[in-house]
Structure formats: C-alpha cells, structure tokens
Design a protein around this motif. Structure first.
Motif, mmCIF file in Angstrom:
data_model
loop_
_atom_site.group_PDB
_atom_site.id
_atom_site.type_symbol
_atom_site.label_atom_id
_atom_site.label_comp_id
_atom_site.label_asym_id
_atom_site.label_seq_id
_atom_site.Cartn_x
_atom_site.Cartn_y
_atom_site.Cartn_z
ATOM 1 N N UNK A 202 0.826 -1.201 0.000
ATOM 2 C CA UNK A 202 0.000 0.000 0.000
ATOM 3 C C UNK A 202 0.866 1.260 0.000
ATOM 4 N N UNK A 203 2.157 1.091 0.170
ATOM 5 C CA UNK A 203 3.106 2.206 0.246
ATOM 6 C C UNK A 203 4.334 1.713 0.962
ATOM 7 N N UNK A 204 4.945 2.557 1.756
ATOM 8 C CA UNK A 204 6.082 2.114 2.555
ATOM 9 C C UNK A 204 5.600 1.464 3.848
ATOM 10 N N UNK A 205 6.334 0.435 4.277
ATOM 11 C CA UNK A 205 6.064 -0.199 5.566
ATOM 12 C C UNK A 205 7.270 0.051 6.447
ATOM 13 N N UNK A 206 7.170 1.108 7.266
ATOM 14 C CA UNK A 206 8.287 1.477 8.132
ATOM 15 C C UNK A 206 7.976 1.055 9.566
ATOM 16 N N UNK A 207 8.954 0.387 10.166
ATOM 17 C CA UNK A 207 8.825 -0.124 11.528
ATOM 18 C C UNK A 207 10.073 0.272 12.309
ATOM 19 N N UNK A 208 9.882 0.792 13.516
ATOM 20 C CA UNK A 208 10.983 1.042 14.441
ATOM 21 C C UNK A 208 11.031 -0.119 15.426
ATOM 22 N N UNK A 209 12.129 -0.846 15.379
ATOM 23 C CA UNK A 209 12.289 -2.062 16.187
ATOM 24 C C UNK A 209 13.238 -1.750 17.342
ATOM 25 N N UNK A 210 12.667 -1.572 18.537
ATOM 26 C CA UNK A 210 13.451 -1.289 19.742
ATOM 27 C C UNK A 210 13.791 -2.598 20.446
ATOM 28 N N UNK A 211 14.980 -2.624 21.034
ATOM 29 C CA UNK A 211 15.370 -3.742 21.887
ATOM 30 C C UNK A 211 15.621 -3.211 23.284
ATOM 31 N N UNK A 212 14.979 -3.828 24.281
ATOM 32 C CA UNK A 212 15.138 -3.465 25.687
ATOM 33 C C UNK A 212 15.803 -4.622 26.426
ATOM 34 N N UNK A 213 16.712 -4.283 27.351
ATOM 35 C CA UNK A 213 17.369 -5.305 28.137
ATOM 36 C C UNK A 213 17.821 -4.760 29.474
ATOM 37 N N UNK A 214 18.310 -5.622 30.367
ATOM 38 C CA UNK A 214 18.764 -5.173 31.690
ATOM 39 C C UNK A 214 19.972 -4.246 31.556
ATOM 40 N N UNK A 215 20.054 -3.253 32.455
ATOM 41 C CA UNK A 215 21.177 -2.309 32.404
ATOM 42 C C UNK A 215 22.518 -3.042 32.420
ATOM 43 N N UNK A 216 22.622 -4.075 33.218
ATOM 44 C CA UNK A 216 23.845 -4.872 33.276
ATOM 45 C C UNK A 216 23.588 -6.211 32.593
ATOM 46 N N UNK A 217 24.106 -6.413 31.365
ATOM 47 C CA UNK A 217 23.842 -7.675 30.667
ATOM 48 C C UNK A 217 24.637 -8.853 31.204
ATOM 49 N N UNK A 218 25.657 -8.572 32.044
ATOM 50 C CA UNK A 218 26.476 -9.654 32.574
ATOM 51 C C UNK A 218 27.523 -10.129 31.578
ATOM 52 N N UNK A 219 28.256 -11.168 31.948
ATOM 53 C CA UNK A 219 29.284 -11.783 31.108
ATOM 54 C C UNK A 219 30.400 -10.807 30.724
ATOM 55 N N UNK A 220 30.561 -9.737 31.518
ATOM 56 C CA UNK A 220 31.579 -8.738 31.230
ATOM 57 C C UNK A 220 31.209 -7.782 30.116
ATOM 58 N N UNK A 221 29.964 -7.831 29.660
ATOM 59 C CA UNK A 221 29.520 -7.003 28.522
ATOM 60 C C UNK A 221 29.010 -5.649 28.972
ATOM 61 N N UNK A 222 29.087 -4.682 28.080
ATOM 62 C CA UNK A 222 28.395 -3.396 28.205
ATOM 63 C C UNK A 222 27.643 -3.146 26.902
ATOM 64 N N UNK A 223 26.446 -2.592 27.020
ATOM 65 C CA UNK A 223 25.679 -2.228 25.822
ATOM 66 C C UNK A 223 26.401 -1.099 25.091
ATOM 67 N N UNK A 224 26.259 -1.082 23.771
ATOM 68 C CA UNK A 224 26.824 0.025 23.004
ATOM 69 C C UNK A 224 26.086 1.326 23.321
ATOM 70 N N UNK A 225 24.790 1.217 23.630
ATOM 71 C CA UNK A 225 23.960 2.358 24.056
ATOM 72 C C UNK A 225 22.935 1.832 25.032
ATOM 73 N N UNK A 226 22.576 2.631 26.025
ATOM 74 C CA UNK A 226 21.512 2.240 26.969
ATOM 75 C C UNK A 226 20.784 3.498 27.408
ATOM 76 N N UNK A 227 19.466 3.530 27.136
ATOM 77 C CA UNK A 227 18.633 4.684 27.447
ATOM 78 C C UNK A 227 17.608 4.304 28.507
#
Length: 227
Positions: A202-227
C-alpha cells in the motif's frame, strides 16, 4: 506481573499506543521521512536525540503495561523499511545477536560480528530470555505489505536449529501480525518469526524495532547504548 499472553505466546499487540500527533512527528524525522528508499533501514537510530526521547516515552508506557522490568533500558533501535524499491523476505529465525560496546573474551559468548561499525555477539539463552523487542509501526501494515509472521510459544524452547523450528511451525502454525500506525508489537527475541515480500504494498512499511534489556547484561559485557 507479565501479561499472560506475552508469557505464553511470546508476543502481544498494544493498539494505538501513541497519539497521532506524536506519530506524525516521528514520521517527519529525516531518517524516517527519507523518500529515496535507497536502503532497507539502519541499526543505529538510538544515536539520534529524537529516538532517545521516544525510547524513554515507550519505556514508561511499557512499564505501566507490566511488559518491562524496572531495570530495563533501550539498547538498540533499528529502522526496517519495506517499499516497492526495497522489498525483501526474511526466513524463519530467532534474534540471537545483541549490540555491545566492545569485544569481550568469555566462553559463553559466540558468533562475534561487526555491523554498521558496531560489535554484535550471541549471548547465552539466559540473557536472551531477559530481552524484549518492541516494534512501533509508522505506517499501515496489511496482509499484502509483508507483515511479520510468528510461531506462538516458540520462545519457550531456547535456541532452535532449522529442523526444530520447522517442526514447531508445522505443529503450531503461524500468526500474521498486521498493524495500524501507532500500534506496538511486543515480542521475545527468541520467538520464531519471518516475513514475506510485500505482494500488494500500500506504500512504505516502516517499523521502528526497539530492543530493551537489563542495564547490566552480565558476562563482562556493556551495551553500546543504553537509554
């Protein structure tokens, strides 16, 4: 308490989650309004101030709906854009990779990759089960627009190989997730999902796909961005 449908099926729709005026402001942003349709989207929208503000609004809305945990942050926003010019299909799969700040050596971290200049890795199921994907529809998405198709309950089976994924699709069937502008599709990343090419767009199909997770992901990881 998590909504029962989200716990059992792995997905949930919230209709008209944002007012029309807010949706119009989103659609007017340069990254969203671009009519060149030269690509299928981007993974890095959380670098934009308007997207960070939107993530904060959605987070509060989802906390009120008991969809998110109190320690959840927005860690990624991807724009998916289907149109006559950028039309594609996606095979049945689970979302297994997450965006992180840097590479970390850990025996439970697998399949490191680099996408759009950022680090991605596949973490253990224990972390994937704590994540939530939230898809905000900017445009109408009817049956002909290549909507997402999901396998209800498949998120409860951990990481699945192709044979098990096909068996679950055969046993449980698919649910087509059509939507109107402003609707939210909330889903567990381990939920099996796919989409077809748009056949009568019908036209463009635009979707914003957000991912949410715990502030501390564990395993020594840090998110590239966290809001």
């Amino acid at each position: 308490m998590t909504p029962p449908a989200l716990a059992s099926d792995g997905f949930l729709t919230i209709s008209a989650a944002l007012p029309a005026a807010t949706l119009a402001q989103i659609a007017a942003q340069p990254e969203i309004a671009d009519e060149s349709d030269s690509d299928a989207g981007t993974r890095n929208l959380l670098t934009q101030s308007w997207c960070r503000a939107l993530a904060a609004v959605l987070r509060e809305r989802l906390l009120d709906a008991k969809v998110l945990q109190a320690d959840n942050a927005a860690v990624q926003c991807t724009l998916f854009r289907k149109s006559h010019a950028t039309n594609w299909k996606v095979a049945l799969h689970q979302d297994l990779s997450i965006p992180v700040a840097q590479r970390v050596e850990h025996p439970q971290l697998q399949a490191w990759s680099n996408k759009e200049g950022g680090h991605f890795v596949q973490p253990p199921v224990a972390l994937l089960q704590r994540l939530m994907a939230v898809r905000l529809h900017v445009d109408p998405c009817g049956p002909g627009d290549g909507p997402l198709r999901v396998i209800p309950g498949s998120h409860r089976h951990g990481k699945l190989d192709a044979a098990h994924a096909a068996a679950l699709r055969q046993a449980r069937g698919e649910t087509e997730c059509t939507a109107q502008p402003g609707d939210l599709l909330i889903m567990r990343p381990l939920l099996l999902h796919a989409s077809s090419k748009a056949i009568e767009p019908s036209g463009r199909r635009r979707v914003l796909h957000f991912l949410f997770g715990p502030h501390d992901p564990g395993f020594g990881l840090r998110w590239s961005t966290a809001i």
